[in-house]
Design an enzyme around this catalytic site. Structure first.
Site, PDB file in Angstrom:
ATOM      1  CB  SER A 144      -0.878   0.032   1.255  1.00  0.00           C
ATOM      2  OG  SER A 144      -1.513   1.294   1.371  1.00  0.00           O
ATOM      3  CE1 TYR A 158      -3.814  -2.176   5.240  1.00  0.00           C
ATOM      4  CE2 TYR A 158      -3.231   0.090   4.705  1.00  0.00           C
ATOM      5  CZ  TYR A 158      -3.634  -1.167   4.305  1.00  0.00           C
ATOM      6  OH  TYR A 158      -3.836  -1.420   2.966  1.00  0.00           O
TER       7      TYR A 158
HETATM    8  P1  NAP Z   1     -11.566  -5.878   0.645  1.00  0.00           P
HETATM    9  O1  NAP Z   1     -12.457  -5.332  -0.420  1.00  0.00           O
HETATM   10  O2  NAP Z   1     -11.919  -5.688   2.078  1.00  0.00           O
HETATM   11  O3  NAP Z   1     -11.351  -7.428   0.350  1.00  0.00           O
HETATM   12  C1  NAP Z   1     -10.506  -8.152   1.186  1.00  0.00           C
HETATM   13  C2  NAP Z   1     -10.348  -9.560   0.664  1.00  0.00           C
HETATM   14  O4  NAP Z   1      -9.414 -10.232   1.521  1.00  0.00           O
HETATM   15  C3  NAP Z   1     -11.654 -10.335   0.709  1.00  0.00           C
HETATM   16  O5  NAP Z   1     -11.662 -11.230  -0.386  1.00  0.00           O
HETATM   17  C4  NAP Z   1     -11.540 -11.107   2.036  1.00  0.00           C
HETATM   18  O6  NAP Z   1     -12.217 -12.362   2.008  1.00  0.00           O
HETATM   19  C5  NAP Z   1     -10.052 -11.372   2.082  1.00  0.00           C
HETATM   20  N1  NAP Z   1      -9.546 -11.608   3.425  1.00  0.00           N
HETATM   21  C6  NAP Z   1      -9.500 -10.758   4.483  1.00  0.00           C
HETATM   22  N2  NAP Z   1      -8.922 -11.371   5.535  1.00  0.00           N
HETATM   23  C7  NAP Z   1      -8.620 -12.638   5.118  1.00  0.00           C
HETATM   24  C8  NAP Z   1      -8.019 -13.750   5.730  1.00  0.00           C
HETATM   25  N3  NAP Z   1      -7.608 -13.726   7.015  1.00  0.00           N
HETATM   26  N4  NAP Z   1      -7.851 -14.874   4.996  1.00  0.00           N
HETATM   27  C9  NAP Z   1      -8.265 -14.944   3.721  1.00  0.00           C
HETATM   28  N5  NAP Z   1      -8.837 -13.905   3.082  1.00  0.00           N
HETATM   29  C10 NAP Z   1      -9.007 -12.771   3.780  1.00  0.00           C
HETATM   30  O7  NAP Z   1     -10.078  -5.302   0.509  1.00  0.00           O
HETATM   31  P2  NAP Z   1      -9.310  -4.625  -0.727  1.00  0.00           P
HETATM   32  O8  NAP Z   1      -9.484  -3.170  -0.610  1.00  0.00           O
HETATM   33  O9  NAP Z   1      -9.627  -5.323  -1.993  1.00  0.00           O
HETATM   34  O10 NAP Z   1      -7.817  -4.925  -0.291  1.00  0.00           O
HETATM   35  C11 NAP Z   1      -7.031  -5.943  -0.902  1.00  0.00           C
HETATM   36  C12 NAP Z   1      -5.565  -5.674  -0.585  1.00  0.00           C
HETATM   37  O11 NAP Z   1      -5.211  -4.379  -1.093  1.00  0.00           O
HETATM   38  C13 NAP Z   1      -5.256  -5.634   0.920  1.00  0.00           C
HETATM   39  O12 NAP Z   1      -3.993  -6.220   1.154  1.00  0.00           O
HETATM   40  C14 NAP Z   1      -5.229  -4.144   1.226  1.00  0.00           C
HETATM   41  O13 NAP Z   1      -4.440  -3.859   2.346  1.00  0.00           O
HETATM   42  C15 NAP Z   1      -4.626  -3.611  -0.063  1.00  0.00           C
HETATM   43  N6  NAP Z   1      -4.900  -2.173  -0.298  1.00  0.00           N
HETATM   44  C16 NAP Z   1      -6.169  -1.710  -0.412  1.00  0.00           C
HETATM   45  C17 NAP Z   1      -6.389  -0.347  -0.612  1.00  0.00           C
HETATM   46  C18 NAP Z   1      -7.760   0.244  -0.754  1.00  0.00           C
HETATM   47  O14 NAP Z   1      -7.888   1.492  -0.683  1.00  0.00           O
HETATM   48  N7  NAP Z   1      -8.791  -0.538  -0.966  1.00  0.00           N
HETATM   49  C19 NAP Z   1      -5.274   0.514  -0.703  1.00  0.00           C
HETATM   50  C20 NAP Z   1      -4.003  -0.009  -0.579  1.00  0.00           C
HETATM   51  C21 NAP Z   1      -3.823  -1.355  -0.381  1.00  0.00           C
HETATM   52  P3  NAP Z   1     -13.666 -12.591   2.727  1.00  0.00           P
HETATM   53  O15 NAP Z   1     -14.546 -11.483   2.241  1.00  0.00           O
HETATM   54  O16 NAP Z   1     -14.078 -13.944   2.308  1.00  0.00           O
HETATM   55  O17 NAP Z   1     -13.408 -12.542   4.206  1.00  0.00           O
END
Ligand code: NAP
Length: 250
Positions: A144, A158
């Site tokens: 991130s 985080y």
């Molecule tokens: P999201 O929409 O909340 O989706 C999270 C995903 O991770 C879901 O598929 C969830 O599965 C899964 N997950 C969470 N905890 C888990 C665990 N313990 N074991 C297996 N699966 C797990 O999040 P996102 O925004 O797409 O984020 C994805 C990645 O991008 C993360 O690493 C996040 O830190 C990074 N990121 C996001 C942003 C942003 O602004 N969105 C910015 C920078 C980085 P379930 O729903 O089945 O629990």
């Protein structure tokens, strides 16, 4: 020629789901890991299959070694030896100043984002080393831009967890490049997913922060997936140990 086989952790929603769909469009077979969103994972699998890919949904908590090992075993059994892994599962926990954060919020975030991600990286390394004849093997860790911003007043823990992902990526990349496995990280900026409402507990976070981003908006998950697919592909054949920031200028 055999198709590349990709495992995406946290592939049921958000950025992970976009990566799965785009990978299927580009000729990968896809293992979609999820923790609890079984219905969402099934939809991602159906979308991959509609693109002509083989796909499977695999439940498992990526903070638990037993689950991680099982998911990798099940992915291989369903789709064949893995050639690519995206280490994407991640959470924030409720946002607050560090002084007010619940210690359990910090522990849970580090369990998933650091310990879990390193254990997934270990399993990915073992899986890809065990498949030495496959062409183009690659791993992408999802970091991130928070790693470089520090996320003061809302998510210092985080940000620190994603700093660990950057270091993990550098070490893995140097360790695995001689074996022909490329490792990189993609560091998204603010992206429109459910992480803000469901994990951080602030549904209005994107609207609050978007005006402060030079490009004046959040990313769509597909704009992050595009860079991940690049890093996985042979178009990135000399990209090794890079942290690819996708932050809209932030
Ligand atoms: P999201 O929409 O909340 O989706 C999270 C995903 O991770 C879901 O598929 C969830 O599965 C899964 N997950 C969470 N905890 C888990 C665990 N313990 N074991 C297996 N699966 C797990 O999040 P996102 O925004 O797409 O984020 C994805 C990645 O991008 C993360 O690493 C996040 O830190 C990074 N990121 C996001 C942003 C942003 O602004 N969105 C910015 C920078 C980085 P379930 O729903 O089945 O629990």
């Amino acid at each position: 020629m055999s198709r590349p086989v990709l495992l995406v952790t946290g592939g049921s929603r958000g950025i992970g789901a976009a990566i799965c769909g785009m990978a299927a469009q580009r000729g990968y077979d896809v293992a979609v890991n999820y923790q609890s969103a079984a219905e969402a994972a099934a939809k991602v699998v159906a979308a991959c299959e509609a693109e002509g890919a083989k796909a499977v949904a695999l439940q498992g908590d990526m903070a638990r070694q037993e689950d991680i090992a099982r998911v990798f075993t099940e992915a291989k059994a369903a789709l064949g030896p893995l050639t690519h892994v995206v280490n994407n599962a991640g959470i924030t926990g409720p946002g607050s100043k560090l002084a007010e954060a619940d210690p359990q919020t910090i522990r849970t975030c580090i369990d998933v984002n650091v310990t879990g991600a390193i254990l997934v990286a270990r399993e990915a390394t073992r899986a890809l080393l065990a498949n030495p004849d496959a062409k183009g093997r690659a791993i992408v860790n999802i970091s991130s831009i928070a790693a470089g911003l520090g996320s003061p007043d809302e998510f210092v823990w985080y940000a620190a967890s994603k700093g660990a992902i950057d270091s993990l990526t550098l070490g893995m990349a140097k360790e695995l490049a001689p074996a022909g496995i490329r490792v990189n990280a993609v560091a998204p900026g603010m992206t429109e997913t459910e992480i803000h409402a469901l994990s951080s507990g602030e549904p209005g976070r994107v609207a609050r922060i978007a005006p402060t981003i030079p490009i004046k908006r959040a990313a769509q998950p597909e704009e992050i997936a595009e860079v991940v697919l690049f890093a996985l592909s042979e178009a990135a054949s000399y990209v090794v140990g890079s942290i690819l920031r996708v932050g809209g200028g932030r």
